[in-house]
Structure formats: C-alpha cells, structure tokens
Design a protein around this motif. Structure first.
Motif, PDB file in Angstrom:
ATOM      1  N   HIS B  90       0.834  -1.196   0.000  1.00 22.97           N
ATOM      2  CA  HIS B  90       0.000   0.000   0.000  1.00 22.97           C
ATOM      3  C   HIS B  90       0.870   1.248   0.000  1.00 22.97           C
ATOM      4  O   HIS B  90       1.780   1.379   0.801  1.00 22.97           O
ATOM      5  CB  HIS B  90      -0.907  -0.002   1.233  1.00 22.97           C
ATOM      6  N   MET B  91       0.575   2.150  -0.903  1.00 25.87           N
ATOM      7  CA  MET B  91       1.315   3.407  -0.915  1.00 25.87           C
ATOM      8  C   MET B  91       0.459   4.496  -0.291  1.00 25.87           C
ATOM      9  O   MET B  91      -0.608   4.829  -0.792  1.00 25.87           O
ATOM     10  CB  MET B  91       1.680   3.805  -2.342  1.00 25.87           C
ATOM     11  N   GLU B  92       0.958   5.058   0.812  1.00 30.91           N
ATOM     12  CA  GLU B  92       0.268   6.168   1.455  1.00 30.91           C
ATOM     13  C   GLU B  92       0.246   7.330   0.470  1.00 30.91           C
ATOM     14  O   GLU B  92       1.197   7.516  -0.279  1.00 30.91           O
ATOM     15  CB  GLU B  92       1.051   6.630   2.691  1.00 30.91           C
ATOM     16  N   ASN B  93      -0.803   8.106   0.505  1.00 33.61           N
ATOM     17  CA  ASN B  93      -0.768   9.354  -0.264  1.00 33.61           C
ATOM     18  C   ASN B  93      -0.858   9.217  -1.766  1.00 33.61           C
ATOM     19  O   ASN B  93      -0.604  10.173  -2.479  1.00 33.61           O
ATOM     20  CB  ASN B  93       0.542  10.115   0.010  1.00 33.61           C
ATOM     21  N   ALA B  94      -1.144   7.999  -2.253  1.00 32.18           N
ATOM     22  CA  ALA B  94      -1.253   7.870  -3.706  1.00 32.18           C
ATOM     23  C   ALA B  94      -2.518   8.580  -4.172  1.00 32.18           C
ATOM     24  O   ALA B  94      -3.527   8.592  -3.472  1.00 32.18           O
ATOM     25  CB  ALA B  94      -1.280   6.406  -4.113  1.00 32.18           C
ATOM     26  N   LEU B  95      -2.448   9.174  -5.343  1.00 31.12           N
ATOM     27  CA  LEU B  95      -3.617   9.812  -5.924  1.00 31.12           C
ATOM     28  C   LEU B  95      -4.580   8.731  -6.411  1.00 31.12           C
ATOM     29  O   LEU B  95      -5.768   8.750  -6.088  1.00 31.12           O
ATOM     30  CB  LEU B  95      -3.171  10.682  -7.108  1.00 31.12           C
ATOM     31  N   SER B  96      -4.044   7.787  -7.166  1.00 32.38           N
ATOM     32  CA  SER B  96      -4.835   6.670  -7.666  1.00 32.38           C
ATOM     33  C   SER B  96      -4.031   5.409  -7.492  1.00 32.38           C
ATOM     34  O   SER B  96      -2.801   5.455  -7.484  1.00 32.38           O
ATOM     35  CB  SER B  96      -5.114   6.799  -9.161  1.00 32.38           C
ATOM     36  N   ARG B  97      -4.754   4.314  -7.370  1.00 29.83           N
ATOM     37  CA  ARG B  97      -4.050   3.049  -7.335  1.00 29.83           C
ATOM     38  C   ARG B  97      -4.766   2.098  -8.266  1.00 29.83           C
ATOM     39  O   ARG B  97      -5.958   1.826  -8.115  1.00 29.83           O
ATOM     40  CB  ARG B  97      -4.063   2.549  -5.908  1.00 29.83           C
ATOM     41  N   ILE B 170      -1.827  20.754 -16.095  1.00 32.08           N
ATOM     42  CA  ILE B 170      -2.301  20.157 -14.838  1.00 32.08           C
ATOM     43  C   ILE B 170      -1.128  19.508 -14.102  1.00 32.08           C
ATOM     44  O   ILE B 170      -0.381  18.727 -14.679  1.00 32.08           O
ATOM     45  CB  ILE B 170      -3.369  19.071 -15.112  1.00 32.08           C
ATOM     46  N   ALA B 171      -0.992  19.856 -12.821  1.00 31.28           N
ATOM     47  CA  ALA B 171       0.048  19.224 -12.007  1.00 31.28           C
ATOM     48  C   ALA B 171      -0.608  18.284 -11.006  1.00 31.28           C
ATOM     49  O   ALA B 171      -1.414  18.717 -10.188  1.00 31.28           O
ATOM     50  CB  ALA B 171       0.858  20.288 -11.294  1.00 31.28           C
ATOM     51  N   LEU B 172      -0.277  17.010 -11.106  1.00 32.06           N
ATOM     52  CA  LEU B 172      -0.797  16.058 -10.119  1.00 32.06           C
ATOM     53  C   LEU B 172       0.181  16.038  -8.957  1.00 32.06           C
ATOM     54  O   LEU B 172       1.359  15.715  -9.132  1.00 32.06           O
ATOM     55  CB  LEU B 172      -0.931  14.668 -10.744  1.00 32.06           C
ATOM     56  N   GLU B 173      -0.332  16.393  -7.783  1.00 33.48           N
ATOM     57  CA  GLU B 173       0.570  16.553  -6.643  1.00 33.48           C
ATOM     58  C   GLU B 173       0.987  15.209  -6.047  1.00 33.48           C
ATOM     59  O   GLU B 173       2.051  15.086  -5.472  1.00 33.48           O
ATOM     60  CB  GLU B 173      -0.102  17.387  -5.534  1.00 33.48           C
ATOM     61  N   ARG B 174       0.101  14.220  -6.178  1.00 36.36           N
ATOM     62  CA  ARG B 174       0.397  12.942  -5.533  1.00 36.36           C
ATOM     63  C   ARG B 174       0.662  11.861  -6.582  1.00 36.36           C
ATOM     64  O   ARG B 174       0.164  11.930  -7.698  1.00 36.36           O
ATOM     65  CB  ARG B 174      -0.769  12.547  -4.627  1.00 36.36           C
ATOM     66  N   PRO B 175       1.445  10.841  -6.227  1.00 38.00           N
ATOM     67  CA  PRO B 175       1.824   9.837  -7.223  1.00 38.00           C
ATOM     68  C   PRO B 175       0.674   8.891  -7.611  1.00 38.00           C
ATOM     69  O   PRO B 175      -0.258   8.680  -6.841  1.00 38.00           O
ATOM     70  CB  PRO B 175       2.946   9.051  -6.548  1.00 38.00           C
ATOM     71  N   ILE B 176       0.798   8.351  -8.806  1.00 36.56           N
ATOM     72  CA  ILE B 176      -0.134   7.332  -9.285  1.00 36.56           C
ATOM     73  C   ILE B 176       0.549   5.984  -9.088  1.00 36.56           C
ATOM     74  O   ILE B 176       1.673   5.778  -9.545  1.00 36.56           O
ATOM     75  CB  ILE B 176      -0.432   7.544 -10.784  1.00 36.56           C
ATOM     76  N   HIS B 177      -0.122   5.105  -8.381  1.00 33.74           N
ATOM     77  CA  HIS B 177       0.484   3.811  -8.054  1.00 33.74           C
ATOM     78  C   HIS B 177      -0.112   2.719  -8.936  1.00 33.74           C
ATOM     79  O   HIS B 177      -1.308   2.466  -8.878  1.00 33.74           O
ATOM     80  CB  HIS B 177       0.229   3.508  -6.569  1.00 33.74           C
ATOM     81  N   LEU B 178       0.726   2.086  -9.735  1.00 36.92           N
ATOM     82  CA  LEU B 178       0.282   0.976 -10.574  1.00 36.92           C
ATOM     83  C   LEU B 178       0.894  -0.290  -9.990  1.00 36.92           C
ATOM     84  O   LEU B 178       2.120  -0.452  -9.976  1.00 36.92           O
ATOM     85  CB  LEU B 178       0.758   1.163 -12.017  1.00 36.92           C
ATOM     86  N   LEU B 179       0.052  -1.163  -9.479  1.00 40.16           N
ATOM     87  CA  LEU B 179       0.548  -2.369  -8.811  1.00 40.16           C
ATOM     88  C   LEU B 179       0.282  -3.584  -9.694  1.00 40.16           C
ATOM     89  O   LEU B 179      -0.862  -3.897 -10.012  1.00 40.16           O
ATOM     90  CB  LEU B 179      -0.162  -2.526  -7.459  1.00 40.16           C
TER      91      LEU B 179
END
Ligand SMILES: Nc1ncnc2c1ncn2[C@@H]1O[C@H](COP(=O)(O)OP(=O)(O)OP(=O)(O)O)[C@@H](O)[C@H]1O
Ligand SMILES: [Mg+2]
Lengths: 258, 468
Positions: B90-97, B170-179
């Motif tokens: 689990h990634m804390e703070n991810a924008l999307s997972r 557009i600046a996405l502030e949080r990371p996108i997590h692809l698992l």
C-alpha cells in the motif's frame, strides 16, 4: 584494580612485529601521554586497544575494567567504554553526523541496558556539545567527516567522545595539524571530560598539546617499546633533546634488549 | 536466430488462443498491430549472447519454459483476492491506485480517486474500447519492435495495462500507483503477462507514476514482460518509477520508452530488488530542444539473481542534457549488468550527456559487467562516463564499529548510504518514502547473514487456499 592493564604486549601488522613488549598501567582519573617518533608504534597501540582486527596480537594480555580486552570485538570494546579519537578520521559519505552519533550512543546504551534516545532527547544534548567545541550546527546534517577540514575532523572526534562518554579515551595525535585556536578548543573539550572515573591516553608528537592538557605520566615509545616513563617534565626534556638522544640514552641503559 | 520449433509452437498456440479469445473486443488496427509484432517476433526469435545488446545476459532458461498467458477463467480466482492481501504494497498518499492481477486490471481492488478536470487514469483496455482513436494515435508509435523481440512479444499479446492522460498545465501533486501482481494462478503453471502502459503528459503537465511489480502465492515460474510508452510534451515534468520485487522464480523484462518534447523534464527511477532474471530497458529519446532526462537506478541482488540494466539514451535535438546514475549492490553469486548506450545524433549539438555506474560487490562470486557505449555523430557535445567497482570500505566499517555500532548494523548503514545516493535523486516525497522502505527491507535482508534468500521478507509464500 587498574582501569587498564597492558602486559608484555606484542603485536604485528602486515607480517611485521610493531609492538615488542609493552607494559602499561592506567588508573581511573589519570592522563597518560605517549610520545615517540614516526613509525614507533603509537597508532598501532591505539588500534590494538580499539580492537582493529588487522592488528594481530601475538603475545601478552590486556585487561580493561578487569575484563579480557583482547577477546572483544571493536564494538564490544566501545560499549565497554573505550574510545579512540582517530589520527585520520574516516569520511563516510551518505551517513549523517547526528544520525551516526545517535546510532552509536544507542548501541552503547542498549549494551548497558539503558533506554534508547529518540531524536528529541538526543538533539539538545548534541547541540550543547557542539557549542562547546565551537562547531556550526550545519555539521549535524552533513555526512560524517565528508569534506571537513583537518581541524573540523579532529573537533568532530572530540564531539563524539563528549557524546559517548567513554571511561578510557585514547587520543591519537588529535593535536596534529591544528592551528593554535583549534588546539585550544580541542584541549578545552578534552579538559571538560577529565574526571576521577575516566582515564585518557594522549598520543602526540609535540609538547604543545601538553601545555593545555597536563599529563600525569609521559611515556616514550621507540621501536615498539616504552623506553622511558616519567612525569610531565619528561615531555619538556624531549622537546629540548629530541627523540634521538632519548633513544640512544635508552639504548645505552638497556643494550641487552636492543 | 529464429525461434526454436518447440518454443515457437508454444508461443504460436498461445497467440492463436489469445487472438480467438480477444477477437470480439479487438478493433482492426489493434489486430494489425499485434499480427505484425507477432510475425516480427517469430522472425527474430529470442536473442542469444552473440547479440551485442544481450552479451551479458543469457535468456535460454526463460526460452525453455512454456509460459501461457493468464486467461479470463483465471480472473475469477484473481477477483477473490481481497485488498487486505495487498496491504503490504500500500502506498500512502497515492492519488490513484490501479491493481493488475496477472496483467489484467481489477477494478474491485483499485481506487481511481477524485481527479482534476480532464485527467484520465484508467485501464488501457477500457480506453481502447472507449477512445479507440486517441489510443490508436499513440499506442506502438514510439516503441521499437524491430530491434527488440521482447517489445514485439509484448505488442503481440497487448491487452491491458495502465492509461494515464494528464492534460495541459495540470500538475498532479500525488503519485499514481500501478501495482502489478503476478500470481501462480489456480493451476500453478508458468504464466506470462505482457502489461502495456501508455502515459501521455501534455504541455506543462506534471505527474509521478509508479510501476510496482510484486508476486503473490506459490513461487512458480512467472514471466512479466512489460512495456511503457511515455510521451512528455513540451515543458512537462514527469517522474517515473519502476520497482521490481517479485519472487525468485520470476523473469521480469520491462521497457520504458520515453519520448521527450521541447524542454520536457523526465526522470526515470528504477529499483531492482527481486526476480531471478531481470532486464530493465530504459530508452529515452530527447526529441525536442532543451530537454532534460535523469535516468537513476539501483539494483540489489543476492543468491543467483541476474539483474541487467540496458540504457539507450538518444539525443536527437540540440541543447539536451541526460544524466545516468546507476548503483549496484551484489552479494553471493548475483550478477549485475549495466550497459549504458548513448547515441548523439548529427543535429544534437551542445548535448550534455553523463553516465556513472557505481558498484559494490559484497562477495567474491558476485559479478558486474559494466559497459559504456557512446556513439556520437555531432561535433559539439560533452559526454562523460565512469564506472567504479568496489567493496564495503574496511576503514569505514571499523570507524563505525569503534563507536559501538555492531558489525551487521554498520554494514547496513554503509549500504543504505550507498543506496541513498539514488533515493536522494527522487523529487516526489511520498514516492521517495515508498522507495526507501523497499530499499531498507531489501538491505536489511542483505546485511543480515541468514540463509533466507533475497526478498523473502516481502514475497513470503502464500497459498491460494488462504485466499479463496
Ligand atoms: N596496515 C599496515 N600494514 C603494514 N604496516 C603497517 C600498517 N599500519 C602500520 N604499519 C607500520 O607499522 C609501523 C608503526 O606504525 P604506527 O602507525 O603505529 O606508527 P606511529 O607511531 O603512530 O607513527 P606516526 O607518528 O607516523 O603516526 C610503521 O612502520 C608502519 O609503516
Ligand atoms: Mg600514528
């Protein structure tokens, strides 16, 4: 019981015998100075005491607080209370100064069954000692010794000593290469550490440091042996006559062992 | 060399099944793309070590195994995976997972979250269905399937993956997590997956995208062969991450193809910690003036792991800068490769390309092959490269121990410091924290002298019975 007792210590490094029978007793509260020419084995003795493996002890014994020091690893010796200020402090890129000292302090505290210090407990203490050694706070987050000047490295050694509070401090040429201001600061740091239950072995080439840190005993190390021991005035005599005459006098008085 | 008959039969059979199963949803342009790619794969086959690009990496062990694609029926099982099974990643703070099980998107395990206007984060398969024209315009356009048979194979079996589109400004502030989770499947047979990601950042867009490859379940041979096409338009700012930490029966091949426009700033961070045989291709093309590319990587191997990093940095425009920094830590019998190729095209004057590969070998049998390869066709350029191979420094180790720090802890500190050089180059805070935790776990296992193999902490065997 002495704090440190060295008996007939022989040690070799790289296949050469460097220490050829050292006897030395150090009691709590005492300051001993070891002087001697280049290559006489001063650093070797310091390294053996801090248990560097490359320095092989072939004969003799060392008791520290009555325990067999030679059976200890470097980290055990440190946890038992030995601290060596390195003649050439090592640069460790990527490891922060404060983090390093806190890790060391916590390792020692763990060994002694004390609580771990978190950053909040640790930092005020660390800052206070930094002020004592006139070190800028920016050193805290810099990598250990990386890019430090010679004087800064030596001050950093004393800072570590102040934090780790050893019972035996061995200063290996902590004075070499320091200008007079830095020397005063270092000496002041060392003097602040003098206490009845702590001993120091001050290895030096020059009498100069001993103007600030007055030793109880001075020993002259030549070619792996202590050829003379005396009080603080022996250092002055050395300064005057030089090692050569002391060495030849020693040879005359003990020709059999040469 | 052509594909051996037995291998060809296995892949041909898989491809025929795959084409049949996906026929109803496949538009003609995609069918053509796949067919052409498969034909190319059959033509060239798997590379041998006689091929200069594969000189240090023998893939015959992979070629021998009859991998089959994960199929629709397996997804029933995949769907029984609960999010609690994924808690370790689990990634804390991810924008999307976005979670992919054996290459296929699983909406039930994924969270897209609230996105700024115009941003699309979705599975590629959905987007092929919903916006075929937009996807067709980009998909496969940048990838070189002729040179690299693994890219051809990926394209032949292209079905799903992540789709990210960040509109202009557009600046996405949080990371996108692809698992990407590879599993042993219900049948415990060797499975291959070919994740395909398409990332389009329009002008002045900003994003951080994390590809995270993990395994779940029994340690059965698995082959993950991913391709990501990343398009960075003018003045965009993109950080891309790859983490490989699958179990030790895994083959992980990946290609990141970056197309950079004018003044775009892209960073690729790779962290190889797991897998048996890993090949990490990073291929940026600096196509517009003033582009900047950071190619940062860390590979940590033990046991018999083979970790191969193949960089192909193409300067195709003037005034671009590329920086390659790769650090390797290799223990036991691990074998690392760093092949850093830089091509400076004729018009790419004032190119500033730098390459550094530093390695720590912790055991006599550990091995590193490092090879710079500079091909410079412009005359006013600055290209430097350097490589070092060393051990943990005895002086540093003693210094730490002399202060009371135990040997294992001291080694760990020094390894973390070495790895920290790479972590320090990550801009995004949450992404750095996430990567750092992975590195720390891996180094802890490495510094601790125990018989447990690499990555055991993260890839503990779990059985399907527990899941279902
Ligand atoms: N690692 C080593 N391998 C081989 N010989 C060594 C090693 N370390 C020290 N020596 C040798 O041991 C002898 C004693 O060295 P040591 O460093 O103990 O001397 P010192 O009295 O501290 O000298 P200085 O005043 O120059 O610091 C020297 O001849 C030195 O060259
Ligand atoms: Mg010395």
């Amino acid at each position: 019981m002495s704090l440190l007792e060295i008996r007939n210590l022989h040690a070799r490094v790289g296949g050469h015998e460097i220490l050829k029978g050292i006897d030395l007793q150090v009691n709590a509260g005492e300051v001993h100075s070891i002087m001697g020419p280049n290559g006489s084995g001063k650093s070797t003795l310091a390294q053996v005491l801090s248990r560097r493996e490359a320095f092989e002890v072939t004969e003799g014994a060392i008791l520290f607080h009555g325990k067999d020091l030679l059976a200890m690893k470097p980290e055990e010796a440190a946890c038992e209370g030995i601290f060596m200020a390195f003649q050439y402090p090592v640069e460790i890129p990527g490891v922060g100064n404060a983090y390093f000292v806190r890790t060391a302090l916590n390792a020692i505290r763990k060994y002694r069954g004390l609580d771990q210090l978190d950053a909040m407990d640790f930092l005020p203490l660390y800052r206070e000692k930094m002020r004592l050694l006139d070190m800028d706070e920016q050193f805290m987050n810099r990598s250990v010794n990386e890019g430090f000047s010679g004087g800064e490295k030596k001050r950093n050694e004393i800072l570590q000593m102040a934090m780790l509070e050893p019972s035996l401090a061995i200063l290996d040429e902590t004075d070499s290469g320091l200008d007079i201001d830095a020397l005063r600061i270092v000496a002041q740091g060392v003097n602040a550490m003098r206490s009845p239950d702590r001993a120091m072995i001050v290895v030096t080439h020059y009498q100069r440091l001993l103007d600030y840190i007055t030793p109880d005993f001075v020993h002259v190390l030549v070619d792996g042996r202590i050829v003379r021991s005396g009080g603080a005035d022996l250092a002055l005599e050395l300064e005057e006559k030089g090692y050569v005459s002391i060495e030849s006098e020693a040879r005359q008085t003990a020709p059999a062992s040469a | 060399m052509a594909v051996q008959t037995a291998q060809l039969e296995s892949y041909l059979e898989s491809f025929t099944d795959f084409v049949r199963a996906t026929a109803p949803e496949t538009p003609a342009w995609l069918r053509d793309l796949r067919d052409t790619a498969f034909a190319r794969f059959c033509e060239v086959g798997f590379p041998t070590t006689r091929n200069e690009d594969w000189r240090f990496t023998n893939i015959s062990a992979l070629a021998r195994i009859p991998f089959r694609p994960a199929r629709e029926t397996d997804r029933v099982v995949a769907a029984s995976l609960a999010s609690s099974h994924l808690a370790a990643w689990h990634m804390e703070n991810a924008l999307s997972r976005l979670v992919f099980i054996d290459g296929l998107f699983v909406p039930a395990l994924s969270t897209i979250g609230a996105l700024p206007q115009g941003v699309v984060i979705d599975s590629l398969r959905n987007q092929i269905a919903q916006r075929p024209a937009f996807v067709a315009e980009h998909l496969g356009r940048y990838l070189d399937t002729v040179r690299d048979p693994f890219c051809a194979l990926n394209t032949a079996f292209l079905e799903d993956g992540a789709f990210v589109h960040v509109p202009r400004g557009i600046a996405l502030e949080r990371p996108i997590h692809l698992l990407f989770v590879s599993t042993a499947g219900p049948a415990h047979t060797p499975t291959m997956t070919h994740p395909r990601n398409l990332i389009i950042a329009e002008e002045e867009a900003q994003a951080a995208i994390f590809e995270d490859y993990v395994s779940f379940g029994a340690e059965i041979h698995a082959f993950s062969n991913a391709v990501t096409e990343l398009v960075a338009r003018g003045n965009s700012n993109i950080e891309h991450f790859l983490i490989e930490r699958e179990h030790l029966q895994s083959f992980n091949f990946s290609t990141l193809r970056i197309e950079q426009a004018r003044s775009a700033n892209v960073a690729s961070h790779s962290l190889l910690a797991g897998g048996a045989l890993v090949r990490n291709n990073v291929h940026p093309v600096l196509a517009g003036e003033g582009g900047e590319c950071l190619i940062n990587g860390l590979f940590i191997g033990s046991g018999r792991q083979h970790l191969d990093n193949y960089m192909l940095v193409e300067h195709a425009s003037p005034h671009c800068a590329s920086r390659q920094f790769y650090n390797g830590i290799l223990d036991q019998h691990a074998h690392g490769v760093f092949h850093g190729r830089i091509i400076v095209h004729k018009n790419a004057q004032k190119t500033d390309a730098k390459q550094t590969n530093r390695n720590l070998l912790l055991a006599d049998d550990a091995q590193i092959d490092t090879k710079p390869q500079l091909e410079i066709y412009a005359d006013d350029v600055k290209c430097t490269h350097g490589a070092t191979i060393g051990q943990i420094e005895d002086n540093a180790l003693f210094y730490l121990r002399a202060r009371g720090i135990g040997e294992i802890e001291a080694r760990r500190l020094l390894l973390e410091a070495f790895a920290g050089e790479c972590l320090g180059r990550i801009k995004s805070g949450p992404a750095r924290d996430y990567a750092q935790a992975v590195v720390e776990a891996r180094l802890f296992a490495l510094a601790t002298p125990a018989p447990s193999p690499a990555g055991a902490a993260e890839t503990k065997e779990r059985n399907w019975e527990e899941v279902g």
